[in-house]
Design an enzyme around this catalytic site. Structure first.
Site, short mmCIF file in Angstrom:
data_model
loop_
_atom_site.label_atom_id
_atom_site.label_comp_id
_atom_site.label_asym_id
_atom_site.label_seq_id
_atom_site.Cartn_x
_atom_site.Cartn_y
_atom_site.Cartn_z
N THR A 139 -8.42 -5.82 4.46
CA THR A 139 -8.26 -4.59 3.36
C THR A 139 -9.42 -5.23 2.19
O THR A 139 -9.51 -6.42 2.12
CB THR A 139 -6.73 -4.54 2.85
OG1 THR A 139 -5.91 -3.97 3.79
CG2 THR A 139 -7.08 -3.48 1.92
N ASP A 145 -8.59 0.92 2.64
CA ASP A 145 -7.31 0.24 3.68
C ASP A 145 -8.37 0.55 4.92
O ASP A 145 -7.86 1.88 5.67
CB ASP A 145 -6.61 1.01 2.74
CG ASP A 145 -5.16 0.73 4.09
OD1 ASP A 145 -4.94 -0.41 4.69
OD2 ASP A 145 -4.63 1.49 4.19
N ARG A 171 -6.52 4.01 13.78
CA ARG A 171 -5.68 4.98 14.28
C ARG A 171 -5.29 5.12 14.81
O ARG A 171 -3.62 5.34 15.15
CB ARG A 171 -6.26 6.44 13.26
CG ARG A 171 -6.50 6.43 12.36
CD ARG A 171 -6.54 6.42 11.53
NE ARG A 171 -6.65 6.29 10.24
CZ ARG A 171 -5.95 6.22 8.49
NH1 ARG A 171 -4.81 6.25 9.06
NH2 ARG A 171 -6.60 7.34 7.33
N LYS A 209 -3.53 -1.87 10.53
CA LYS A 209 -3.49 -2.01 8.88
C LYS A 209 -3.88 -3.43 8.38
O LYS A 209 -4.54 -3.54 7.71
CB LYS A 209 -2.94 -1.42 8.28
CG LYS A 209 -1.97 0.11 8.23
CD LYS A 209 -3.29 0.74 7.40
CE LYS A 209 -3.30 2.04 6.65
NZ LYS A 209 -3.43 3.12 7.01
N HIS A 226 -3.33 14.30 0.89
CA HIS A 226 -3.90 13.29 1.50
C HIS A 226 -2.46 13.78 2.29
O HIS A 226 -2.56 14.29 3.74
CB HIS A 226 -3.55 11.84 1.69
CG HIS A 226 -3.65 10.72 2.71
ND1 HIS A 226 -4.66 10.98 3.50
CD2 HIS A 226 -2.82 10.27 3.37
CE1 HIS A 226 -4.35 10.12 4.57
NE2 HIS A 226 -3.68 9.74 4.35
N GLU A 255 -9.24 3.87 -1.65
CA GLU A 255 -8.10 3.84 -2.84
C GLU A 255 -8.46 3.18 -3.74
O GLU A 255 -9.53 3.14 -4.02
CB GLU A 255 -7.08 3.27 -1.88
CG GLU A 255 -6.50 3.62 -0.35
CD GLU A 255 -5.06 2.85 -0.16
OE1 GLU A 255 -4.78 2.16 -0.94
OE2 GLU A 255 -5.44 2.23 1.52
N ASP A 273 0.74 -1.19 -0.25
CA ASP A 273 -0.28 0.30 0.04
C ASP A 273 0.93 1.11 0.26
O ASP A 273 1.78 1.35 0.86
CB ASP A 273 -0.76 -0.46 1.03
CG ASP A 273 -2.05 0.98 0.89
OD1 ASP A 273 -2.90 0.73 0.21
OD2 ASP A 273 -2.48 1.59 1.93
N GLU A 315 -9.73 4.24 4.48
CA GLU A 315 -9.07 4.96 3.35
C GLU A 315 -9.84 4.84 2.07
O GLU A 315 -9.57 3.34 1.84
CB GLU A 315 -7.42 4.63 3.28
CG GLU A 315 -7.30 5.00 4.41
CD GLU A 315 -5.31 5.62 5.14
OE1 GLU A 315 -5.38 4.35 3.98
OE2 GLU A 315 -4.76 5.33 5.91
N GLN A 329 -2.38 2.25 15.28
CA GLN A 329 -0.98 2.51 14.04
C GLN A 329 -0.48 3.85 14.83
O GLN A 329 0.94 3.86 14.66
CB GLN A 329 -2.10 3.27 13.26
CG GLN A 329 -1.21 3.93 12.14
CD GLN A 329 -1.84 4.41 10.44
OE1 GLN A 329 -3.23 4.14 10.99
NE2 GLN A 329 -0.84 4.98 9.73
N GLU A 343 -8.82 13.01 7.48
CA GLU A 343 -8.74 14.48 7.80
C GLU A 343 -10.69 14.59 7.50
O GLU A 343 -10.45 15.92 8.06
CB GLU A 343 -8.20 14.19 6.16
CG GLU A 343 -7.58 12.97 6.34
CD GLU A 343 -7.13 13.04 4.98
OE1 GLU A 343 -6.98 14.08 3.71
OE2 GLU A 343 -7.04 12.12 3.94
#
Length: 401
Positions: free
Chosen positions: A249, A225, A229, A245, A124, A193, A117, A191, A232, A352
């Site tokens: 997925t 994804d 958080r 992560k 971003h 993607e 990834d 996420e 992480q 975000e």
């Protein structure tokens, strides 16, 4: 309405023809399918009925043999399929092998070999930098404009759209805590993607140059994804994402071949830093794709990220991924990284969209900073097609359990 009579303008018309794998009700047998409108064509069965030389290649339980066959075979098979579903003389032979989507189960379309990834959206990356390094002179890390940053994921936890996602547990530590705690993630994120599916392999020790991108990459799909958080944030220094992560997925059940997206190719953003020769795409064909993504939580659209704004292209990512001699395997999957545009309504993650939880989203189902149990996230996308048509990508959906 007969299946061949796909309504004009249907984004899953004969100009699209994405590949997937399905099984029929009451059967465990899996077949390669091609989507046409709201039906799926059993590609192997149709090939046998028409006496096609591609029957053996298509009569498999997943896409891997087709992926491994290489670019010439991909083009030939696509050309044949287009004829099978558009030439009136084939209708009587082909129609018995078309099944309504509502009557089949869709599966992970290919066996994933490796999963990588990336982190390729400047919007971003700048947002993340401003959130976590607000006092830094530059919100980007020093290497960001020189190479596509990436990490290796866990291929065994790539799941098909519709698979429930179990909330992960792990260590987390708030800045004010003295020691870490263990428990379910309380900052579960998405996420948005695009995933790229590798077909033709490459030998160990041989980099893949930019110009060979289309010889190795078969097609693309939407990808979510999922990211814990809090897990992480505690684990990623100094080696990067791991358990935050690797729990799941999600990918679409449909892989759109690159040949279906020729009308969606666009130029990459202007480069602000000189690139090393192996990444310099100034002399290459347009490497970007105009994909319009939509992200919904519990049916409510929260973001519409534009893929055309991505700084690093899929060809550059492939070149960088192999420049050290790493080999490609059939079924390798690599994600673009979170797709975010310049406006707040185009951000591809809750990190975000809520500015790390400080600005909750107002949804019909209540305020959200990060995902709650029972939340369902759905991503869809389309791209410009030939003669003013649209090419739809298969959706990717997951519900938090």
């Amino acid at each position: 309405m007969p299946p061949f009579d796909v309504p004009e303008g249907d984004p899953f018309g004969p100009h699209n023809l994405p590949y997937g794998v399905f099984s029929r009700a009451g059967s465990s047998e899996r077949s390669v399918g091609v989507r046409l409108g709201d039906h799926v064509l059993d590609a192997g069965a149709a090939a046998r009925a028409l006496g096609s030389p591609y029957a053996e290649l298509l009569a498999r339980p997943n896409l891997n043999p087709l992926l491994a066959a290489g670019r010439t075979a991909w083009s030939d098979v696509r050309r044949a399929l287009t004829g099978w579903v558009t030439v009136p003389a084939h209708r009587e032979t082909v129609e018995p092998h078309l099944y309504p989507l509502s009557e089949v189960t869709l599966h992970l379309p290919f066996e994933v070999a490796d999963y990588v990834d990336f982190y390729a959206s400047e919007n971003h990356a700048r947002n993340v930098g401003q959130i976590f390094r607000p006092d830094a002179a530059d919100s980007l890390t020093p290497n960001w404009k020189h190479l596509p940053i990436g990490y290796h994921g866990r291929a065994g936890t790539v799941v098909v759209s519709g698979t429930e996602v179990v909330r992960p547990s792990g260590q987390r530590k708030a800045p004010t805590d003295t020691v870490p705690a263990f428990g379910p993630s309380v900052r579960l994120d998405i996420e948005a993607e695009v995933g790229f599916v590798v077909g033709a392999p490459s030998p160990l020790g041989t980099p893949v140059p930019l110009a060979d991108f289309r010889d190795h990459v078969f097609g693309l799909c939407l990808l979510n994804d999922w990211s814990a958080r809090d897990i992480q944030a505690w684990e990623y220094v100094p080696l990067g994402p791991f358990l935050g992560k690797s729990f799941a997925t999600s990918v679409s059940a449909w892989v759109t071949p690159l040949d279906a997206l020729d009308d969606a190719r666009v130029a990459s953003p202007v480069r602000t830093h000189p690139l090393l020769p192996y990444l310099d795409d100034s002399a290459e064909d347009p490497g970007g794709y105009d994909l319009r993504i939509s992200v919904a939580i519990n049916g409510h659209v929260v973001s519409e990220p534009p893929f055309s704004t991505m700084y690093w292209t899929a060809a550059q990512q492939l070149a960088h991924m192999t420049v050290n001699g790493a080999s490609l395997r059939t079924g390798d999957l690599y994600g673009s990284g979170t797709v975010s545009g310049p406006s707040p309504q185009e951000r591809g993650s809750l990190l975000e969209l809520t500015w790390n939880g400080r600005e909750p989203l107002e949804l019909p189902t209540g305020k959200r900073t990060f995902l709650e149990d029972g939340d369902e996230v759905t991503m869809t996308a389309w791209a410009p097609g030939p003669n003013g048509t649209r090419v739809a990508l298969g959706e990717v959906t997951g519900r938090i359990r």
